[in-house]
Motif scaffolding. Structure first.
Motif, PDB file in Angstrom:
ATOM      1  N   MET A  34       0.822  -1.205   0.000  1.00 37.14           N
ATOM      2  CA  MET A  34       0.000   0.000   0.000  1.00 37.14           C
ATOM      3  C   MET A  34       0.861   1.262   0.000  1.00 37.14           C
ATOM      4  SD  MET A  34      -2.904  -1.159  -0.352  1.00 37.14           S
ATOM      5  CE  MET A  34      -3.662   0.462  -0.364  1.00 37.14           C
ATOM      6  N   THR A  35       1.959   1.230   0.724  1.00 35.21           N
ATOM      7  CA  THR A  35       2.871   2.382   0.716  1.00 35.21           C
ATOM      8  C   THR A  35       3.441   2.622  -0.675  1.00 35.21           C
ATOM      9  OG1 THR A  35       3.482   1.957   3.031  1.00 35.21           O
ATOM     10  CG2 THR A  35       4.960   3.341   1.721  1.00 35.21           C
ATOM     11  N   ALA A  36       3.889   1.552  -1.318  1.00 28.80           N
ATOM     12  CA  ALA A  36       4.440   1.671  -2.670  1.00 28.80           C
ATOM     13  C   ALA A  36       3.398   2.175  -3.663  1.00 28.80           C
ATOM     14  CB  ALA A  36       4.991   0.320  -3.120  1.00 28.80           C
ATOM     15  N   VAL A  37       2.154   1.695  -3.537  1.00 28.30           N
ATOM     16  CA  VAL A  37       1.083   2.110  -4.451  1.00 28.30           C
ATOM     17  C   VAL A  37       0.803   3.606  -4.309  1.00 28.30           C
ATOM     18  CG1 VAL A  37      -1.402   1.929  -4.862  1.00 28.30           C
ATOM     19  CG2 VAL A  37      -0.021  -0.139  -4.671  1.00 28.30           C
ATOM     20  N   PHE A  38       0.710   4.095  -3.081  1.00 22.07           N
ATOM     21  CA  PHE A  38       0.445   5.523  -2.868  1.00 22.07           C
ATOM     22  C   PHE A  38       1.588   6.386  -3.404  1.00 22.07           C
ATOM     23  CE2 PHE A  38      -2.691   4.133   0.398  1.00 22.07           C
ATOM     24  CZ  PHE A  38      -3.767   4.883  -0.070  1.00 22.07           C
ATOM     25  N   ILE A  39       2.824   5.930  -3.235  1.00 28.46           N
ATOM     26  CA  ILE A  39       3.965   6.678  -3.768  1.00 28.46           C
ATOM     27  C   ILE A  39       3.906   6.739  -5.290  1.00 28.46           C
ATOM     28  CG2 ILE A  39       6.479   6.660  -4.048  1.00 28.46           C
ATOM     29  CD1 ILE A  39       6.668   5.532  -1.223  1.00 28.46           C
ATOM     30  N   LEU A  40       3.572   5.606  -5.921  1.00 28.28           N
ATOM     31  CA  LEU A  40       3.479   5.575  -7.383  1.00 28.28           C
ATOM     32  C   LEU A  40       2.361   6.481  -7.884  1.00 28.28           C
ATOM     33  CD1 LEU A  40       3.976   1.750  -8.114  1.00 28.28           C
ATOM     34  CD2 LEU A  40       5.506   3.605  -8.786  1.00 28.28           C
ATOM     35  N   ILE A  41       1.193   6.427  -7.230  1.00 28.37           N
ATOM     36  CA  ILE A  41       0.031   7.186  -7.708  1.00 28.37           C
ATOM     37  C   ILE A  41       0.241   8.694  -7.545  1.00 28.37           C
ATOM     38  CG2 ILE A  41      -2.397   7.704  -7.234  1.00 28.37           C
ATOM     39  CD1 ILE A  41      -2.831   4.751  -6.670  1.00 28.37           C
ATOM     40  N   PHE A  42       0.730   9.108  -6.389  1.00 24.62           N
ATOM     41  CA  PHE A  42       0.785  10.548  -6.102  1.00 24.62           C
ATOM     42  C   PHE A  42       2.112  11.210  -6.464  1.00 24.62           C
ATOM     43  CE2 PHE A  42      -2.491   8.931  -3.155  1.00 24.62           C
ATOM     44  CZ  PHE A  42      -3.548   9.736  -3.558  1.00 24.62           C
ATOM     45  N   HIS A  43       3.160  10.428  -6.661  1.00 27.98           N
ATOM     46  CA  HIS A  43       4.442  11.040  -6.980  1.00 27.98           C
ATOM     47  C   HIS A  43       4.921  10.728  -8.401  1.00 27.98           C
ATOM     48  CE1 HIS A  43       8.435  12.707  -6.433  1.00 27.98           C
ATOM     49  NE2 HIS A  43       8.979  11.555  -6.808  1.00 27.98           N
ATOM     50  N   PHE A  44       4.914   9.439  -8.766  1.00 28.50           N
ATOM     51  CA  PHE A  44       5.522   9.039 -10.035  1.00 28.50           C
ATOM     52  C   PHE A  44       4.566   9.153 -11.225  1.00 28.50           C
ATOM     53  CE2 PHE A  44       8.418   7.013  -7.028  1.00 28.50           C
ATOM     54  CZ  PHE A  44       9.647   7.346  -7.587  1.00 28.50           C
ATOM     55  N   ILE A  45       3.295   8.830 -11.052  1.00 29.72           N
ATOM     56  CA  ILE A  45       2.363   8.862 -12.192  1.00 29.72           C
ATOM     57  C   ILE A  45       2.239  10.262 -12.803  1.00 29.72           C
ATOM     58  CG2 ILE A  45      -0.095   8.729 -12.765  1.00 29.72           C
ATOM     59  CD1 ILE A  45      -0.217   6.075 -11.382  1.00 29.72           C
ATOM     60  N   PRO A  46       2.079  11.328 -12.006  1.00 30.94           N
ATOM     61  CA  PRO A  46       1.982  12.662 -12.632  1.00 30.94           C
ATOM     62  C   PRO A  46       3.209  13.033 -13.460  1.00 30.94           C
ATOM     63  CG  PRO A  46       1.235  12.747 -10.351  1.00 30.94           C
ATOM     64  CD  PRO A  46       1.870  11.400 -10.543  1.00 30.94           C
ATOM     65  N   GLN A  47       4.391  12.541 -13.089  1.00 34.02           N
ATOM     66  CA  GLN A  47       5.617  12.913 -13.797  1.00 34.02           C
ATOM     67  C   GLN A  47       6.002  11.927 -14.897  1.00 34.02           C
ATOM     68  OE1 GLN A  47       8.929  14.183 -11.244  1.00 34.02           O
ATOM     69  NE2 GLN A  47       7.549  14.183  -9.488  1.00 34.02           N
ATOM     70  N   TYR A  48       5.810  10.630 -14.648  1.00 32.91           N
ATOM     71  CA  TYR A  48       6.355   9.609 -15.557  1.00 32.91           C
ATOM     72  C   TYR A  48       5.313   8.664 -16.144  1.00 32.91           C
ATOM     73  CZ  TYR A  48      10.510  11.111 -12.968  1.00 32.91           C
ATOM     74  OH  TYR A  48      11.498  11.865 -12.384  1.00 32.91           O
ATOM     75  N   GLY A  49       4.037   8.857 -15.841  1.00 31.19           N
ATOM     76  CA  GLY A  49       3.013   7.927 -16.308  1.00 31.19           C
ATOM     77  C   GLY A  49       2.951   7.768 -17.813  1.00 31.19           C
ATOM     78  N   GLN A  50       3.190   8.872 -18.559  1.00 27.87           N
ATOM     79  CA  GLN A  50       3.073   8.835 -20.013  1.00 27.87           C
ATOM     80  C   GLN A  50       4.336   8.362 -20.717  1.00 27.87           C
ATOM     81  OE1 GLN A  50       0.160   9.718 -21.954  1.00 27.87           O
ATOM     82  NE2 GLN A  50      -0.628   9.313 -19.908  1.00 27.87           N
ATOM     83  N   THR A  51       5.427   8.190 -19.967  1.00 29.22           N
ATOM     84  CA  THR A  51       6.692   7.817 -20.614  1.00 29.22           C
ATOM     85  C   THR A  51       7.317   6.540 -20.061  1.00 29.22           C
ATOM     86  OG1 THR A  51       7.880   9.278 -19.084  1.00 29.22           O
ATOM     87  CG2 THR A  51       7.238  10.198 -21.218  1.00 29.22           C
TER      88      THR A  51
ATOM     89  N   GLY B  87       8.510  15.604 -28.625  1.00 34.27           N
ATOM     90  CA  GLY B  87       8.301  15.196 -27.244  1.00 34.27           C
ATOM     91  C   GLY B  87       8.823  13.813 -26.991  1.00 34.27           C
ATOM     92  N   GLY B  88       7.961  12.916 -26.462  1.00 37.42           N
ATOM     93  CA  GLY B  88       8.391  11.561 -26.111  1.00 37.42           C
ATOM     94  C   GLY B  88       7.964  10.534 -27.116  1.00 37.42           C
ATOM     95  N   GLU B  89       7.700  10.931 -28.344  1.00 39.05           N
ATOM     96  CA  GLU B  89       7.160   9.970 -29.296  1.00 39.05           C
ATOM     97  C   GLU B  89       8.209   9.083 -29.927  1.00 39.05           C
ATOM     98  OE1 GLU B  89       3.128  12.266 -30.658  1.00 39.05           O
ATOM     99  OE2 GLU B  89       4.695  11.907 -32.125  1.00 39.05           O
ATOM    100  N   GLY B  90       9.472   9.232 -29.540  1.00 43.50           N
ATOM    101  CA  GLY B  90      10.503   8.343 -30.058  1.00 43.50           C
ATOM    102  C   GLY B  90      10.712   7.125 -29.186  1.00 43.50           C
ATOM    103  N   ILE B  91       9.945   7.000 -28.104  1.00 45.92           N
ATOM    104  CA  ILE B  91      10.104   5.879 -27.191  1.00 45.92           C
ATOM    105  C   ILE B  91       9.549   4.624 -27.833  1.00 45.92           C
ATOM    106  CG2 ILE B  91       9.441   4.987 -24.922  1.00 45.92           C
ATOM    107  CD1 ILE B  91       9.235   7.892 -24.003  1.00 45.92           C
ATOM    108  N   PRO B  92      10.361   3.554 -27.985  1.00 50.57           N
ATOM    109  CA  PRO B  92       9.919   2.361 -28.694  1.00 50.57           C
ATOM    110  C   PRO B  92       8.735   1.672 -28.057  1.00 50.57           C
ATOM    111  CG  PRO B  92      12.308   2.345 -28.383  1.00 50.57           C
ATOM    112  CD  PRO B  92      11.763   3.457 -27.596  1.00 50.57           C
ATOM    113  N   LEU B  93       8.570   1.818 -26.703  1.00 46.90           N
ATOM    114  CA  LEU B  93       7.488   1.120 -26.036  1.00 46.90           C
ATOM    115  C   LEU B  93       6.157   1.826 -26.183  1.00 46.90           C
ATOM    116  CD1 LEU B  93       9.166  -0.004 -22.694  1.00 46.90           C
ATOM    117  CD2 LEU B  93       8.891  -1.281 -24.808  1.00 46.90           C
ATOM    118  N   ARG B  94       6.159   3.019 -26.747  1.00 42.33           N
ATOM    119  CA  ARG B  94       4.904   3.727 -26.941  1.00 42.33           C
ATOM    120  C   ARG B  94       4.066   3.052 -28.002  1.00 42.33           C
ATOM    121  NH1 ARG B  94       4.171   8.817 -24.455  1.00 42.33           N
ATOM    122  NH2 ARG B  94       2.246   8.726 -25.625  1.00 42.33           N
ATOM    123  N   ARG B  95       2.825   3.509 -28.137  1.00 40.12           N
ATOM    124  CA  ARG B  95       1.942   2.922 -29.139  1.00 40.12           C
ATOM    125  C   ARG B  95       2.549   3.010 -30.518  1.00 40.12           C
ATOM    126  NH1 ARG B  95      -3.576   5.591 -29.166  1.00 40.12           N
ATOM    127  NH2 ARG B  95      -2.252   7.401 -29.368  1.00 40.12           N
TER     128      ARG B  95
END
Length: 346
Positions: free
Chosen positions: A165-182, A331-339
């Motif tokens: 639960m601690t890890a999930v809250f850290i991911l949701i509130f800290h990492f997702i806003p910054q790195y979720g799309q990349t 932007g980040g559209e050169g990332i191979p893992l993207r759609r």
């Protein structure tokens, strides 16, 4: 020699294990197909509304997405029932078969290329799954849902649940806003961590329903409804972030990575809570681990095959995208893992 081998086979494949195996195989087929149908629905909804990957919910109005969701629900119900009969160490790794179905259908329907090494990855998944099936432990005899609750209240599992639960809250509130799309691991990390808790609760509910149908009513215990509430909360969280991952990244990349992380955390949670390996010999445990590593190898190949594109034109396209990204363009559209759409040239 044959007589000495027969008991070990029956010991490993009890009647309950066989029921769980059949249900798990059915679940893999429906869930694997649902990834593709939902992806089609997300793409169709994103063409006329706000994409799920950037916070939109227009897919809720798309009938095709609901077909995929219903297909996934059918698969999850079968998976739910499988946990009532067989241990998580048997049921969870069989999800690798859904990866195979998803990868093959993505190759055919979504035209997401499946390289020759991807086919080898599918074979490894089947081999690893078969190894685990043949050496799975028998299900532990549980007489009440309160017994499962006592297992969940032991210090080792409480420490695991608190860490998750601690890890999930850290991911949701800290990492997702910054790195979720990349970064694909952010969304999938939330789904996998929460999923390990949902599987433990699903197993508890499955055992409760199994005992209730056999004449021992477990619905009178508040623990049954607490486990139900945990399942509902976890499943809604998984569904939300899995939709974001599917809409942002390639389906054939999301499926294997999600499977590997989800399976790893689920087996860890099961070992801590149900102590599945306490009833097995070291040889059986090592064999199951070898089977699991084989499955991981297969999913790794399925993952890496998305970076191995066929033809010089596509390779040039990806290189140009990479140079454009380094020069500050696109932007980040050169990332191979993207759609796939984001890595194509106009």
């Amino acid at each position: 020699m044959a007589t000495s081998q027969t008991p070990s086979w029956r010991e490993g494949m009890s009647s309950d294990n066989i029921k769980g195996l059949i249900l798990a195989l059915s679940s893999s087929f429906f869930i694997g197909a649902s990834f593709i149908v939902k992806k089609k629905g997300l793409k169709k909804a994103g063409a006329s509304g706000v994409r799920a990957g950037v916070g939109g919910y227009s897919y809720l109005y798309e009938p095709l997405w609901w077909v995929g969701m219903i297909t996934m629900i059918v698969g999850e119900i079968a998976n739910f029932a499988a946990y009532a009969f067989a241990p998580a160490i048997l049921v969870t790794p069989l999800g690798a078969l859904s990866i195979i179905i998803s990868a093959v259908l993505a190759h055919i329907i979504l035209r997401e290329r499946l390289h020759i090494f991807g086919i080898l990855g599918c074979v490894l998944c089947v081999v690893g799954s078969t190894t685990i099936v043949l050496h799975a432990p028998q299900e532990r005899e549980i007489e009440s849902v309160t017994e499962v609750w006592q297992m969940a209240m032991e210090p080792a599992f409480l420490l695991y649940a608190a860490s998750v639960m601690t890890a999930v809250f850290i991911l949701i509130f800290h990492f997702i806003p910054q790195y979720g799309q990349t970064h694909i691991m952010v969304y999938i990390g939330v789904c996998s961590l929460v999923g390990s808790l949902s599987v433990m609760s699903v197993k508890a509910i499955g055992i409760a329903l199994k005992l209730t149908l056999s004449g021992m009513n477990q619905l009178i215990y508040p623990q049954t409804w607490i486990f139900t509430l945990v399942v509902i909360t976890c499943v809604l969280t998984q569904m939300n972030y899995l939709n974001k991952a599917l809409d942002t990244f390639n389906t054939a990349v999301v499926s294997p990575i999600y499977y590997v992380m989800f399976t790893s955390f689920t087996i860890l949670a099961s070992v801590i809570m149900f102590k599945d390996w306490d009833r097995q010999s070291p040889t059986q445990v090592v064999t199951e681990m070898c089977g699991f590593v084989t499955i991981l190898s297969g999913t790794f190949l399925l993952h890496k095959t998305k970076d191995m594109v066929d033809g010089p034109a596509t390779t040039l396209s990806m290189r140009l995208s990479k140079h454009a990204e380094e020069g500050g363009f696109n932007g980040g559209e050169g990332i191979p893992l993207r759609r796939q759409e984001s890595s194509r040239l106009p």
